[in-house]
Scaffold this active site. Structure first.
Site, short mmCIF file in Angstrom:
data_model
loop_
_atom_site.label_atom_id
_atom_site.label_comp_id
_atom_site.label_asym_id
_atom_site.label_seq_id
_atom_site.Cartn_x
_atom_site.Cartn_y
_atom_site.Cartn_z
N ARG A 94 0.86 -1.18 0.00
CA ARG A 94 0.00 0.00 0.00
C ARG A 94 0.90 1.23 0.00
O ARG A 94 1.89 1.28 0.74
CB ARG A 94 -0.90 0.04 1.23
CG ARG A 94 -2.11 -0.87 1.17
CD ARG A 94 -3.16 -0.40 0.16
NE ARG A 94 -4.33 -1.26 0.14
CZ ARG A 94 -4.48 -2.33 -0.67
NH1 ARG A 94 -3.54 -2.65 -1.54
NH2 ARG A 94 -5.58 -3.05 -0.62
N GLU A 97 -3.27 7.60 -4.81
CA GLU A 97 -3.59 7.09 -6.15
C GLU A 97 -4.81 7.80 -6.71
O GLU A 97 -5.77 8.02 -5.96
CB GLU A 97 -3.84 5.58 -6.06
CG GLU A 97 -2.58 4.85 -5.65
CD GLU A 97 -2.77 3.37 -5.40
OE1 GLU A 97 -3.81 2.82 -5.79
OE2 GLU A 97 -1.86 2.76 -4.82
N HIS A 109 -0.99 0.12 -9.96
CA HIS A 109 -1.64 -0.79 -8.99
C HIS A 109 -2.18 -2.05 -9.68
O HIS A 109 -3.38 -2.28 -9.72
CB HIS A 109 -2.75 -0.06 -8.21
CG HIS A 109 -3.06 -0.72 -6.90
ND1 HIS A 109 -3.45 -0.03 -5.78
CD2 HIS A 109 -3.05 -2.03 -6.52
CE1 HIS A 109 -3.66 -0.88 -4.78
NE2 HIS A 109 -3.43 -2.09 -5.20
C1 GLV Z 1 -5.08 -5.02 -3.79
O1 GLV Z 1 -4.36 -4.08 -3.69
C2 GLV Z 1 -5.56 -5.80 -2.70
O2 GLV Z 1 -5.39 -5.45 -1.52
O3 GLV Z 1 -6.19 -6.81 -3.00
#
Ligand code: GLV
Ligand code: GLV
Length: 303
Positions: free
Chosen positions: A222, A251, A269
């Site tokens: 993250r 983001e 991402h």
């Molecule tokens: C994606 O970032 C997730 O946490 O599944």
């Protein structure tokens, strides 16, 4: 979609963009179940707009977008999608490690922009992976999967976990070290931890200053686990060799200066973005919702 229609009335058709908070609030007024993505924030206000809600099925393993305490207070169950995205996320981590080590994206751009003048002994030199040290923060499902892949690249694996609990499964080839030693020794450092108040900016300016100037930082966890401003400064001052990022603090915005750095590989991402994984994540959300509504044990309950 077919599976959803078999079981439910869908109040708002899904959009191919993130709905606004207002659109969501209007859409969930009468809903008993919500399947949401990490773009949707479920805080106390949002929950108050959905008095009939019984379950929020997050289409992600990380659920920092949901105020779990507020959900609990209203008796709303929260579920996530663990396991099914572990390999995909470990793979994207390795895609970033390889891309920064071997300058894959810079090389592609050189060829594509027709600036390649032919093989040369010193052109676009990267670094070897074999013999190097991979440092992993957090040895949950994804951290373990990243560590397992390191064997094929003949890398040393060091790790640090917040809990200090013994690993399941343990691997004698991997060495547990302190956070500080991990920062000092890693050639590639990769966090695989959830975003919580405790892990916010875990990799801050002080932490980044302990890393070697030849080291690369990878982040497919993250964004806010890394202080992005401090990272950009460290890269600009060549206190780090480079970074491979799949996630960002705000983001889809990037910290100013990040985009201009050629020693950085930037992905949008994509951690869980494979066809197989996204299908499994969707099915898992539906299974969790059905379990809650039918009063059965909930497979992936996190709160
Ligand atoms: C994606 O970032 C997730 O946490 O599944
Ligand atoms: C996610 O699945 C993790 O535990 O790392």
């Amino acid at each position: 979609m077919t599976v959803i229609h078999e079981h439910f009335d869908l109040t708002v058709p899904p959009l191919d963009r993130s709905p606004t908070q207002a659109e969501i609030q209007a859409g969930i007024r009468e809903s008993q179940a919500v399947i949401c993505t990490l773009n949707e924030r479920f805080d106390g206000d949002m929950l108050a707009a959905a008095p009939s809600l019984r379950v929020i099925a997050n289409y992600a393993v990380g659920y920092n977008n949901i105020d779990v305490d507020a959900a609990k207070a209203r008796g709303v169950i929260v579920t996530n999608t663990p396991d099914v995205l572990t390999n995909a996320t470990a793979d994207i981590t390795w895609a970033l490690i390889l891309a920064v080590a071997r300058r894959v994206v810079e090389g592609d751009q050189l060829v594509r922009q027709n600036q390649w003048t032919g093989w040369s002994p010193t052109q676009m030199l990267g670094v070897d992976l074999s013999g190097k040290t991979l440092g992993i923060i957090g040895m949950g499902r994804i951290g373990l999967a990243v560590a397992r892949r390191a064997a094929g690249f003949e890398m040393t694996v060091l790790y640090w976990t917040r809990s200090g609990r013994p690993l399941q499964p343990a691997n004698p080839a991997w060495q547990r070290v302190s956070f500080e030693e991990l920062l000092r020794r890693s050639d590639f450092l990769s966090p695989h931890i959830p975003l919580t108040p405790d892990t916010h900016h875990l990799l801050n300016d002080a932490a980044l200053r302990l890393m070697k100037p030849t080291a690369f930082l990878i982040n497919a966890a993250r964004g806010p686990v890394v202080d992005e401003a401090a990272l950009v400064q460290a890269l600009q001052e060549h206190r780090l060799a480079g970074a491979g990022l799949d996630v960002y603090e705000k983001e889809p915005e990037l910290h100013p200066g990040l985009r201009e750095l050629s020693q950085v590989v930037l992905l949008p991402h994509l951690g869980s973005a494979t066809i197989e994984t996204r299908i499994r994540m969707g099915m898992m959300c539906v299974e969790n919702v059905l379990a809650v509504l039918e009063g059965k044990p909930v497979p992936n309950r996190v709160a």
